[in-house]
Design a protein around this motif. Structure first.
Motif, mmCIF file in Angstrom:
data_model
loop_
_atom_site.group_PDB
_atom_site.id
_atom_site.type_symbol
_atom_site.label_atom_id
_atom_site.label_comp_id
_atom_site.label_asym_id
_atom_site.label_seq_id
_atom_site.Cartn_x
_atom_site.Cartn_y
_atom_site.Cartn_z
ATOM 1 N N GLY A 34 0.782 -1.224 0.000
ATOM 2 C CA GLY A 34 0.000 0.000 0.000
ATOM 3 C C GLY A 34 0.811 1.270 0.000
ATOM 4 O O GLY A 34 2.046 1.261 0.090
ATOM 5 N N ALA A 48 -4.025 4.188 -0.094
ATOM 6 C CA ALA A 48 -4.595 3.087 -0.858
ATOM 7 C C ALA A 48 -3.800 1.828 -0.559
ATOM 8 O O ALA A 48 -2.579 1.894 -0.414
ATOM 9 C CB ALA A 48 -4.563 3.381 -2.362
ATOM 10 N N ILE A 50 -3.647 -2.629 -1.468
ATOM 11 C CA ILE A 50 -4.091 -3.694 -2.365
ATOM 12 C C ILE A 50 -3.642 -5.013 -1.763
ATOM 13 O O ILE A 50 -2.502 -5.142 -1.299
ATOM 14 C CB ILE A 50 -3.533 -3.471 -3.790
ATOM 15 N N PRO A 56 -8.339 -3.554 -4.260
ATOM 16 C CA PRO A 56 -7.881 -2.300 -3.673
ATOM 17 C C PRO A 56 -8.864 -1.714 -2.658
ATOM 18 O O PRO A 56 -10.069 -1.977 -2.719
ATOM 19 C CB PRO A 56 -7.776 -1.383 -4.893
ATOM 20 N N TYR A 58 -9.403 2.248 -0.861
ATOM 21 C CA TYR A 58 -8.951 3.638 -0.926
ATOM 22 C C TYR A 58 -9.477 4.444 0.246
ATOM 23 O O TYR A 58 -10.583 4.210 0.737
ATOM 24 C CB TYR A 58 -9.429 4.291 -2.223
ATOM 25 N N THR A 67 -5.447 5.689 -8.243
ATOM 26 C CA THR A 67 -5.560 4.271 -8.573
ATOM 27 C C THR A 67 -4.288 3.555 -8.166
ATOM 28 O O THR A 67 -3.199 3.939 -8.587
ATOM 29 C CB THR A 67 -5.801 4.069 -10.074
ATOM 30 N N ILE A 68 -4.440 2.527 -7.363
ATOM 31 C CA ILE A 68 -3.303 1.695 -6.970
ATOM 32 C C ILE A 68 -3.257 0.474 -7.874
ATOM 33 O O ILE A 68 -4.300 -0.086 -8.227
ATOM 34 C CB ILE A 68 -3.389 1.294 -5.478
ATOM 35 N N SER A 69 -2.058 0.087 -8.260
ATOM 36 C CA SER A 69 -1.906 -1.099 -9.101
ATOM 37 C C SER A 69 -0.543 -1.709 -8.836
ATOM 38 O O SER A 69 0.302 -1.114 -8.174
ATOM 39 C CB SER A 69 -2.066 -0.749 -10.581
#
Length: 114
Positions: A34, A48, A50, A56, A58, A67-69
């Motif tokens: 995160g 955020a 994941i 995910p 937030y 946006t987390i990826s």
């Protein structure tokens, strides 16, 4: 486990930045990953996260903008930040959880200002 965060900088309100966090070392057992942020004199807060299934979560303040990826092959965690606001200014840290132990990156400064 070592984490190297990058991508911070100065951006105008409404602009975008993408933060990256490269994770190296022993990667077995990694689950929670995160991004967190901290202002001087304030507690570090979750931005955020994941989990290992790619789901995910937030903070309300960034929903719809961040946006987390992750790229598993590249061992890299990302945070795409759009529509940035002055209140997003902070030092951003990446964190991973491995067998219940937290590992943190060194932080990268994000400044949103005109």
């Amino acid at each position: 486990v070592q984490l190297q965060a990058s991508g911070g900088g100065l951006v105008q309100p409404g602009g975008s930045l993408r933060l990256s966090c490269v994770v190296s070392g022993s990667l077995s057992g990694l689950n929670h990953m995160g991004w967190y942020r901290q202002l001087p004199g304030q507690r570090r807060e979750m931005v955020a996260v994941i989990n290992r299934d790619g789901i995910p979560v937030y903070a309300d303040s960034v929903k719809g903008r961040f946006t987390i990826s992750r790229d598993i092959d590249a061992n890299t965690l990302y945070l795409q930040m759009n529509s940035l606001k002055s209140e997003d200014t902070a030092v951003y840290y990446c964190k991973v959880l491995r067998f219940g132990i937290e590992f943190w990156g060194q932080g990268t400064q994000v400044t949103v200002s005109s």
